[in-house]
Design a protein around this motif. Structure first.
Motif, PDB file in Angstrom:
ATOM      1  N   ASN A 132      18.443 -18.021  10.718  1.00 45.15           N
ATOM      2  CA  ASN A 132      19.739 -17.748  11.306  1.00 45.15           C
ATOM      3  C   ASN A 132      19.760 -16.466  12.134  1.00 45.15           C
ATOM      4  OD1 ASN A 132      19.527 -15.854   9.335  1.00 45.15           O
ATOM      5  ND2 ASN A 132      21.288 -16.538   8.123  1.00 45.15           N
ATOM      6  N   GLY A 133      18.581 -15.834  12.302  1.00 46.08           N
ATOM      7  CA  GLY A 133      18.478 -14.617  13.102  1.00 46.08           C
ATOM      8  C   GLY A 133      18.654 -13.334  12.326  1.00 46.08           C
ATOM      9  N   GLN A 134      19.105 -13.446  11.082  1.00 46.90           N
ATOM     10  CA  GLN A 134      19.217 -12.221  10.273  1.00 46.90           C
ATOM     11  C   GLN A 134      17.808 -11.741   9.849  1.00 46.90           C
ATOM     12  OE1 GLN A 134      21.832 -13.388   7.062  1.00 46.90           O
ATOM     13  NE2 GLN A 134      23.695 -13.004   8.288  1.00 46.90           N
ATOM     14  N   ILE A 135      17.792 -10.502   9.448  1.00 47.03           N
ATOM     15  CA  ILE A 135      16.513  -9.873   9.068  1.00 47.03           C
ATOM     16  C   ILE A 135      16.509  -9.617   7.573  1.00 47.03           C
ATOM     17  CG2 ILE A 135      14.973  -7.921   9.413  1.00 47.03           C
ATOM     18  CD1 ILE A 135      15.302  -9.767  11.852  1.00 47.03           C
ATOM     19  N   LEU A 136      15.431 -10.140   6.919  1.00 47.25           N
ATOM     20  CA  LEU A 136      15.214  -9.839   5.498  1.00 47.25           C
ATOM     21  C   LEU A 136      14.153  -8.753   5.406  1.00 47.25           C
ATOM     22  CD1 LEU A 136      15.550 -10.388   2.462  1.00 47.25           C
ATOM     23  CD2 LEU A 136      13.761 -12.155   2.698  1.00 47.25           C
ATOM     24  N   ARG A 137      14.566  -7.669   4.806  1.00 42.66           N
ATOM     25  CA  ARG A 137      13.587  -6.550   4.705  1.00 42.66           C
ATOM     26  C   ARG A 137      13.328  -6.230   3.228  1.00 42.66           C
ATOM     27  NH1 ARG A 137      14.933  -0.513   6.698  1.00 42.66           N
ATOM     28  NH2 ARG A 137      16.037  -0.568   4.706  1.00 42.66           N
ATOM     29  N   MET A 138      12.074  -6.075   2.900  1.00 41.74           N
ATOM     30  CA  MET A 138      11.678  -5.665   1.554  1.00 41.74           C
ATOM     31  C   MET A 138      10.908  -4.340   1.668  1.00 41.74           C
ATOM     32  SD  MET A 138      10.621  -9.153  -0.420  1.00 41.74           S
ATOM     33  CE  MET A 138      10.785  -8.304  -1.981  1.00 41.74           C
ATOM     34  N   ALA A 139      11.161  -3.462   0.703  1.00 39.07           N
ATOM     35  CA  ALA A 139      10.516  -2.142   0.721  1.00 39.07           C
ATOM     36  C   ALA A 139       9.986  -1.802  -0.669  1.00 39.07           C
ATOM     37  CB  ALA A 139      11.482  -1.074   1.185  1.00 39.07           C
ATOM     38  N   ALA A 140       8.852  -1.181  -0.725  1.00 38.61           N
ATOM     39  CA  ALA A 140       8.250  -0.739  -1.999  1.00 38.61           C
ATOM     40  C   ALA A 140       7.649   0.670  -1.798  1.00 38.61           C
ATOM     41  CB  ALA A 140       7.164  -1.712  -2.454  1.00 38.61           C
ATOM     42  N   ALA A 141       7.806   1.473  -2.834  1.00 39.31           N
ATOM     43  CA  ALA A 141       7.253   2.851  -2.745  1.00 39.31           C
ATOM     44  C   ALA A 141       5.725   2.808  -2.628  1.00 39.31           C
ATOM     45  CB  ALA A 141       7.670   3.663  -3.960  1.00 39.31           C
ATOM     46  N   SER A 142       5.182   3.639  -1.784  1.00 37.26           N
ATOM     47  CA  SER A 142       3.713   3.707  -1.567  1.00 37.26           C
ATOM     48  C   SER A 142       3.279   5.177  -1.698  1.00 37.26           C
ATOM     49  CB  SER A 142       3.360   3.152  -0.192  1.00 37.26           C
ATOM     50  OG  SER A 142       1.986   3.276   0.044  1.00 37.26           O
ATOM     51  N   ASP A 143       2.872   5.565  -2.907  1.00 41.13           N
ATOM     52  CA  ASP A 143       2.496   6.974  -3.151  1.00 41.13           C
ATOM     53  C   ASP A 143       1.233   7.342  -2.375  1.00 41.13           C
ATOM     54  OD1 ASP A 143       4.594   7.240  -4.862  1.00 41.13           O
ATOM     55  OD2 ASP A 143       3.418   6.824  -6.676  1.00 41.13           O
ATOM     56  N   GLY A 144       1.182   8.617  -1.989  1.00 37.22           N
ATOM     57  CA  GLY A 144      -0.031   9.136  -1.324  1.00 37.22           C
ATOM     58  C   GLY A 144      -1.156   9.386  -2.331  1.00 37.22           C
ATOM     59  N   ILE A 145      -2.343   9.627  -1.775  1.00 38.93           N
ATOM     60  CA  ILE A 145      -3.511   9.832  -2.652  1.00 38.93           C
ATOM     61  C   ILE A 145      -3.392  11.090  -3.486  1.00 38.93           C
ATOM     62  CG2 ILE A 145      -4.820  11.080  -0.866  1.00 38.93           C
ATOM     63  CD1 ILE A 145      -7.333   9.676  -2.006  1.00 38.93           C
ATOM     64  N   TRP A 146      -2.783  12.139  -2.887  1.00 44.03           N
ATOM     65  CA  TRP A 146      -2.641  13.384  -3.650  1.00 44.03           C
ATOM     66  C   TRP A 146      -1.644  13.223  -4.773  1.00 44.03           C
ATOM     67  CZ3 TRP A 146      -6.533  16.223  -3.065  1.00 44.03           C
ATOM     68  CH2 TRP A 146      -7.171  16.347  -1.831  1.00 44.03           C
ATOM     69  N   GLU A 147      -0.553  12.385  -4.524  1.00 44.83           N
ATOM     70  CA  GLU A 147       0.369  12.154  -5.619  1.00 44.83           C
ATOM     71  C   GLU A 147      -0.324  11.443  -6.770  1.00 44.83           C
ATOM     72  OE1 GLU A 147       0.950  11.683  -2.514  1.00 44.83           O
ATOM     73  OE2 GLU A 147       2.732  12.850  -1.976  1.00 44.83           O
ATOM     74  N   ILE A 148      -1.216  10.491  -6.423  1.00 50.19           N
ATOM     75  CA  ILE A 148      -1.971   9.784  -7.468  1.00 50.19           C
ATOM     76  C   ILE A 148      -2.863  10.750  -8.231  1.00 50.19           C
ATOM     77  CG2 ILE A 148      -3.708   8.013  -7.882  1.00 50.19           C
ATOM     78  CD1 ILE A 148      -2.592   6.488  -5.503  1.00 50.19           C
ATOM     79  N   PHE A 149      -3.557  11.627  -7.473  1.00 46.92           N
ATOM     80  CA  PHE A 149      -4.448  12.581  -8.135  1.00 46.92           C
ATOM     81  C   PHE A 149      -3.671  13.538  -9.011  1.00 46.92           C
ATOM     82  CE2 PHE A 149      -7.935  11.502  -5.175  1.00 46.92           C
ATOM     83  CZ  PHE A 149      -8.978  11.445  -6.088  1.00 46.92           C
ATOM     84  N   LEU A 150      -2.539  14.003  -8.526  1.00 52.06           N
ATOM     85  CA  LEU A 150      -1.745  14.932  -9.326  1.00 52.06           C
ATOM     86  C   LEU A 150      -1.249  14.291 -10.615  1.00 52.06           C
ATOM     87  CD1 LEU A 150       0.321  16.795  -6.542  1.00 52.06           C
ATOM     88  CD2 LEU A 150      -1.578  17.689  -7.919  1.00 52.06           C
ATOM     89  N   ARG A 151      -0.844  13.034 -10.499  1.00 50.57           N
ATOM     90  CA  ARG A 151      -0.370  12.340 -11.702  1.00 50.57           C
ATOM     91  C   ARG A 151      -1.521  12.115 -12.683  1.00 50.57           C
ATOM     92  NH1 ARG A 151       2.782   9.144  -8.070  1.00 50.57           N
ATOM     93  NH2 ARG A 151       1.280   7.444  -8.268  1.00 50.57           N
ATOM     94  N   GLN A 152      -2.740  11.942 -12.125  1.00 49.25           N
ATOM     95  CA  GLN A 152      -3.883  11.657 -12.991  1.00 49.25           C
ATOM     96  C   GLN A 152      -4.771  12.886 -13.236  1.00 49.25           C
ATOM     97  OE1 GLN A 152      -4.122   8.686 -14.359  1.00 49.25           O
ATOM     98  NE2 GLN A 152      -2.303   7.993 -13.220  1.00 49.25           N
ATOM     99  N   ALA A 153      -4.264  14.109 -12.852  1.00 51.82           N
ATOM    100  CA  ALA A 153      -5.104  15.316 -12.955  1.00 51.82           C
ATOM    101  C   ALA A 153      -5.596  15.562 -14.369  1.00 51.82           C
ATOM    102  CB  ALA A 153      -4.325  16.523 -12.432  1.00 51.82           C
ATOM    103  N   GLY A 154      -4.687  15.398 -15.328  1.00 53.03           N
ATOM    104  CA  GLY A 154      -5.099  15.640 -16.717  1.00 53.03           C
ATOM    105  C   GLY A 154      -6.220  14.739 -17.158  1.00 53.03           C
ATOM    106  N   TRP A 155      -6.057  13.441 -16.842  1.00 49.36           N
ATOM    107  CA  TRP A 155      -7.111  12.497 -17.220  1.00 49.36           C
ATOM    108  C   TRP A 155      -8.414  12.760 -16.450  1.00 49.36           C
ATOM    109  CZ3 TRP A 155      -6.476   9.755 -21.428  1.00 49.36           C
ATOM    110  CH2 TRP A 155      -5.176   9.460 -21.862  1.00 49.36           C
ATOM    111  N   LEU A 156      -8.228  13.123 -15.202  1.00 53.31           N
ATOM    112  CA  LEU A 156      -9.440  13.419 -14.417  1.00 53.31           C
ATOM    113  C   LEU A 156     -10.216  14.617 -14.997  1.00 53.31           C
ATOM    114  CD1 LEU A 156      -8.189  12.899 -10.752  1.00 53.31           C
ATOM    115  CD2 LEU A 156      -9.816  11.476 -12.016  1.00 53.31           C
ATOM    116  N   LEU A 157      -9.480  15.694 -15.329  1.00 54.39           N
ATOM    117  CA  LEU A 157     -10.151  16.870 -15.910  1.00 54.39           C
ATOM    118  C   LEU A 157     -10.801  16.532 -17.237  1.00 54.39           C
ATOM    119  CD1 LEU A 157      -7.582  19.717 -15.090  1.00 54.39           C
ATOM    120  CD2 LEU A 157      -9.820  19.313 -14.034  1.00 54.39           C
ATOM    121  N   ALA A 158     -10.086  15.754 -18.054  1.00 53.43           N
ATOM    122  CA  ALA A 158     -10.649  15.365 -19.344  1.00 53.43           C
ATOM    123  C   ALA A 158     -11.921  14.543 -19.166  1.00 53.43           C
ATOM    124  CB  ALA A 158      -9.610  14.588 -20.148  1.00 53.43           C
TER     125      ALA A 158
END
Length: 559
Positions: A132-158
């Motif tokens: 019908n010409g309308q637009i369906l948009r879907m969005a999902a959060a996409s964390d950066g690599i540093w955010e992933i590393f920061l969240r996993q810093a403790g496990w990484l150090l261990a």
């Protein structure tokens, strides 16, 4: 070197782990992001297929509840937001300018990753144009690599701690394995080592240097041995000192001179061996000013001249000092004897000349009475005869000093010589009221007849002149151990012990007043000593003060 290798390997391991972790994280992040994007696209397509079958509002609400992490937005053809699962559409601005929306309107689909103004985080947007010409948009959060590393810093150090410990252990082990062959290198035989190929040029060069050093050491040892052999045979003392006057080398004569061991004093200051002030000054000038000099030193009853010469290696300063010691005892004694001889000759000549001059002056002036002329002339004649005898004895000594071998050597019978001397001196003996006799068996020696007769005559004449009235002189001939022996004994005044060692010196007199009375020159026994030396005979004297004297001449064994 071991620590350096260990630190380098550990650092390499840590950097490798970090880089590997970063690369692995980046790859994982890329894979996860792509997966999220794919899921969003897939869900958007599925949802677009379901829209015709149900109500839009109800379907969006159900989809939002099924996947709360995914944001659903329905946009009208003019960009107005009709529905949003996370915000009130009435408060939202027109989305017609959004990149993904514009692309979807144009080509059917569009996507973009950017920070969401609503959620404040990086978000992946996927827009799909509906029928019908309308637009369906879907969005999902996409964390950066540093955010992933920061969240996993403790496990990484261990996780990294045991990895780093393992890396440290492995680096230490490898370091030991690398260094072990280097620690076991046989430097005495470099070419026998089986180690890393990279060390081959070094080992070859070490072998060449070792061979060259060994050759140089052998050459130096040879030179040192030659130097030690040459200096060890020197009668002169030789000391080599450095610029601080420390002993580098002492030869055998120098060590004996200073009463030390050459090996134990090496490295010590030479001034600890001798504290003589003049020698210290000479050495100091040699080192400081580079001046050669000499000093005299008396040690052990002998006199030495020490000559210091500075050493200048190349064009540099003074590198050390060479000290040469010369034994000048005989030279000093000869100078002393020369001075004494000159003084004695002058005195012996001056005394009769003074007498002659005095008597002649009295006769010339006419103050002598006529009857005193004869006694004065007799005294002049006596003094002149004494001078003639002195000159003859000096000439005889001079000839004996110059002779190295006997001028007329032949077999000589000592008995005949002794009897001739006794007959010749019999008148002198009677005058002195002394008897002279010859006893013993004839002994034949190889020698000069005239010199042997002079030897016997001087001994007998001394024995007669220094005898007592009624005394005797005995010439004895014998053979002792196949060696001819001549003894002349008297019963005279004798010689005190303190004079016995010097009676054979020139002009030495035990009793000067008696010698003047007897007319002796003080050279008789000195002539005897020289004649005995020419005949390789041993001369000895035995005497007791007041009990007479015996002089023995022991000739070498005759073939």
């Amino acid at each position: 070197m071991r620590n350096r290798i260990f630190r380098s390997m550990l650092l390499l391991a840590v950097v490798t782990i970090l880089i590997g972790s970063l690369l692995s994280g980046a790859v994982t992040h890329a894979a996860l992001t792509e997966r999220v994007h794919a899921e969003v696209r897939s869900e958007a397509k599925i949802l677009s297929l379901l829209l015709p079958e149900g109500g839009t509002q109800t379907l969006f609400e159900q989809a939002s509840q099924a996947n709360p992490a995914t944001r659903l937005t329905l946009i009208d053809t003019d960009g107005t937001v009709l529905f949003d699962s996370m915000a009130d559409p009435a408060t939202m601005e027109n989305h017609a300018d959004r990149l993904e929306v514009r692309l979807a309107m144009q080509v059917g689909t569009g996507e973009e990753s950017r920070n969401s103004g609503t959620r404040g985080e990086k978000t992946y947007y996927y827009a799909l144009r509906l029928e019908n010409g309308q637009i369906l948009r879907m969005a999902a959060a996409s964390d950066g690599i540093w955010e992933i590393f920061l969240r996993q810093a403790g496990w990484l150090l261990a996780a990294m701690i045991p990895v780093l410990l393992f890396a440290a252990w492995l680096a230490n082990r490898q370091t030991r394995a690398i260094v072990a062959p280097l620690l076991t290198l046989d430097l005495d035989r470099p070419m026998n080592n089986d180690v890393y190929d990279e060390l081959s040029p070094l080992l070859v060069r070490m072998e060449r240097q070792r061979t060259e050093i060994a050759r140089q050491i052998d050459a130096l040892d040879k030179q040192q041995q030659e130097f030690a052999a040459i200096t060890g045979q020197m009668q002169e003392g030789l000391a080599v000192l450095d610029a601080k006057l420390q002993v580098l080398s002492l030869n055998r004569s120098a060590a004996a001179l200073f009463g030390v061991d050459a090996d134990t004093v090496r490295g010590r200051s030479f001034l600890t061996l001798s504290r003589d002030g003049s020698l210290s000054q000479v050495l100091s000038r040699a080192v400081s000013a580079g001046e050669s000099g000499s000093a005299e030193l008396s040690l052990g009853g002998r006199c030495y001249q020490l000559i210091a010469t500075p050493v200048r290696p190349g064009a540099g300063g003074i590198g050390g000092v060479v000290l040469l010691s010369l034994d000048i005892t005989e030279q000093k004694q000869a100078e002393q004897l020369r001075r004494e001889f000159t003084a004695n000759v002058s005195h012996e000549l001056k005394t009769p000349l003074t007498s002659i001059s005095g008597y002649a002056e009295m006769i010339e002036s006419g103050i002598v009475r006529q009857e005193d002329l004869v006694p004065f002339a007799a005294r002049i004649h006596s003094e002149a005869s004494r001078m003639i005898q002195l000159v003859e004895d000096l000439l005889a000594l001079s000839r004996l000093d110059e002779q190295a071998v006997l001028p007329d050597s032949r077999p000589v019978g000592l008995l005949a010589v002794s009897k001739r001397v006794a007959d010749r001196l019999s008148e002198l003996a009677r005058t002195q009221k002394v008897t002279i006799s010859v006893e013993g068996t004839d002994q034949t020696v190889q020698g000069d007849p005239a010199l042997l007769e002079e030897l016997v005559a001087n001994l007998c004449e001394n024995a007669i002149k220094y005898n007592r009235p009624g005394g005797s002189v005995t010439v004895s001939l014998s053979c002792e151990d196949r060696r001819p022996c001549l003894r002349v004994s008297d019963t005279g005044v004798g010689i005190a012990k303190e004079h016995q060692s010097r009676v054979f010196e020139r002009f030495y007199r035990v009793d000067k007043s008696r010698s003047k009375e007897t007319g002796g020159t003080g050279l008789g026994l000195s002539i005897v000593k020289h004649i005995a030396q020419l005949h390789r005979a041993t001369l000895s004297l035995t005497s007791e003060d007041g009990q007479g004297t015996t002089v023995q001449v022991l000739f070498p064994a005759q073939e």
